[in-house]
Motif scaffolding. Structure first.
Motif, PDB file in Angstrom:
ATOM      1  N   PHE A 145       8.496 -77.035-130.245  1.00  0.00           N
ATOM      2  CA  PHE A 145       9.150 -77.375-131.246  1.00  0.00           C
ATOM      3  C   PHE A 145       9.294 -78.834-131.573  1.00  0.00           C
ATOM      4  O   PHE A 145       8.998 -79.501-132.619  1.00  0.00           O
ATOM      5  N   TYR A 146       9.416 -79.590-130.613  1.00  0.00           N
ATOM      6  CA  TYR A 146       9.296 -81.087-130.416  1.00  0.00           C
ATOM      7  C   TYR A 146       8.191 -81.660-131.137  1.00  0.00           C
ATOM      8  O   TYR A 146       7.941 -82.569-132.066  1.00  0.00           O
ATOM      9  N   GLU A 147       7.077 -80.966-130.823  1.00  0.00           N
ATOM     10  CA  GLU A 147       5.575 -81.395-131.297  1.00  0.00           C
ATOM     11  C   GLU A 147       5.629 -81.245-132.573  1.00  0.00           C
ATOM     12  O   GLU A 147       4.975 -82.365-133.464  1.00  0.00           O
ATOM     13  N   GLU A 148       5.893 -80.232-133.075  1.00  0.00           N
ATOM     14  CA  GLU A 148       5.892 -79.974-134.506  1.00  0.00           C
ATOM     15  C   GLU A 148       6.813 -80.903-135.282  1.00  0.00           C
ATOM     16  O   GLU A 148       6.350 -81.293-136.399  1.00  0.00           O
ATOM     17  N   GLU A 149       7.996 -80.966-134.759  1.00  0.00           N
ATOM     18  CA  GLU A 149       9.013 -81.980-135.191  1.00  0.00           C
ATOM     19  C   GLU A 149       8.162 -83.338-135.458  1.00  0.00           C
ATOM     20  O   GLU A 149       8.257 -84.106-136.512  1.00  0.00           O
ATOM     21  N   SER A 150       7.564 -83.875-134.407  1.00  0.00           N
ATOM     22  CA  SER A 150       7.066 -85.218-134.508  1.00  0.00           C
ATOM     23  C   SER A 150       5.683 -85.177-135.393  1.00  0.00           C
ATOM     24  O   SER A 150       5.605 -86.175-136.074  1.00  0.00           O
ATOM     25  N   LYS A 151       5.070 -84.237-135.464  1.00  0.00           N
ATOM     26  CA  LYS A 151       3.778 -84.082-136.574  1.00  0.00           C
ATOM     27  C   LYS A 151       4.460 -84.082-137.902  1.00  0.00           C
ATOM     28  O   LYS A 151       4.131 -84.978-138.777  1.00  0.00           O
ATOM     29  N   GLU A 152       5.604 -83.492-138.116  1.00  0.00           N
ATOM     30  CA  GLU A 152       6.297 -83.509-139.472  1.00  0.00           C
ATOM     31  C   GLU A 152       6.663 -84.917-139.848  1.00  0.00           C
ATOM     32  O   GLU A 152       6.487 -85.624-140.762  1.00  0.00           O
TER      33      GLU A 152
END
Length: 163
Positions: A145-152
């Protein structure tokens, strides 16, 4: 209402945001009033802060972040208890265990907390669901989740080549 939480210090709670759990939560029956506290450093983990005991704050999370295929199966009587069968009026949260070694964090998927946000009434129910665990590993899903948020966040404002 001002609270002096041992976890968050001085916080202001709107009286309209207090959730009543008639009969309390299992094991915490004497505490019936809570507020959901959003804490930016722990998002998406939120906190169910007792209004009656400043030392009681339970980490909770939207279970669909941890287990996208999560299904809540409860009896109609449990929904009637919180005065709603309308899914649009309900939020689902699950209690987490956050040990010192965060890679061992878990979420209780067998006992969701259901909150009728229209009437601010909640309950925790025990599901009879064989595929879910009381201590479901949460670290990897939360890291994703944090990785996807960071990408966004990284993609926000970026310009594609050639523009």
């Amino acid at each position: 209402m001002n609270l002096n939480s041992s976890r968050f210090g001085e916080i202001e709670i709107n009286d309209d945001s207090i959730i009543t759990f008639p009969g309390g939560l299992p094991g915490l029956e004497e505490f019936e009033r809570y507020a959901i506290i959003r804490c930016e450093p722990t998002e998406p983990i939120q906190w169910l802060q007792s209004v009656d005991d400043m030392d009681l704050a339970l980490p909770v999370i939207n279970p669909f972040i941890i287990h996208p295929g999560y299904e809540v199966e409860v009896e109609d009587s449990e929904l009637e208890f919180i005065k709603s069968t309308n899914e649009e009026d309900l939020i689902v949260l699950n209690v987490m265990v956050l040990p010192d070694k965060l890679s061992d964090m878990t979420v209780n998927l067998l006992a969701p907390i259901l909150i009728n946000i229209k009437d601010m009434i909640g309950t925790q129910v025990m599901m009879d669901h064989k595929s879910f665990s009381i201590a479901y590993p949460a670290f990897e899903a939360l890291a994703k989740f944090y990785e996807e948020e960071s990408k966004e966040a990284d993609d926000a404002g970026s310009v594609e080549k050639g523009q």
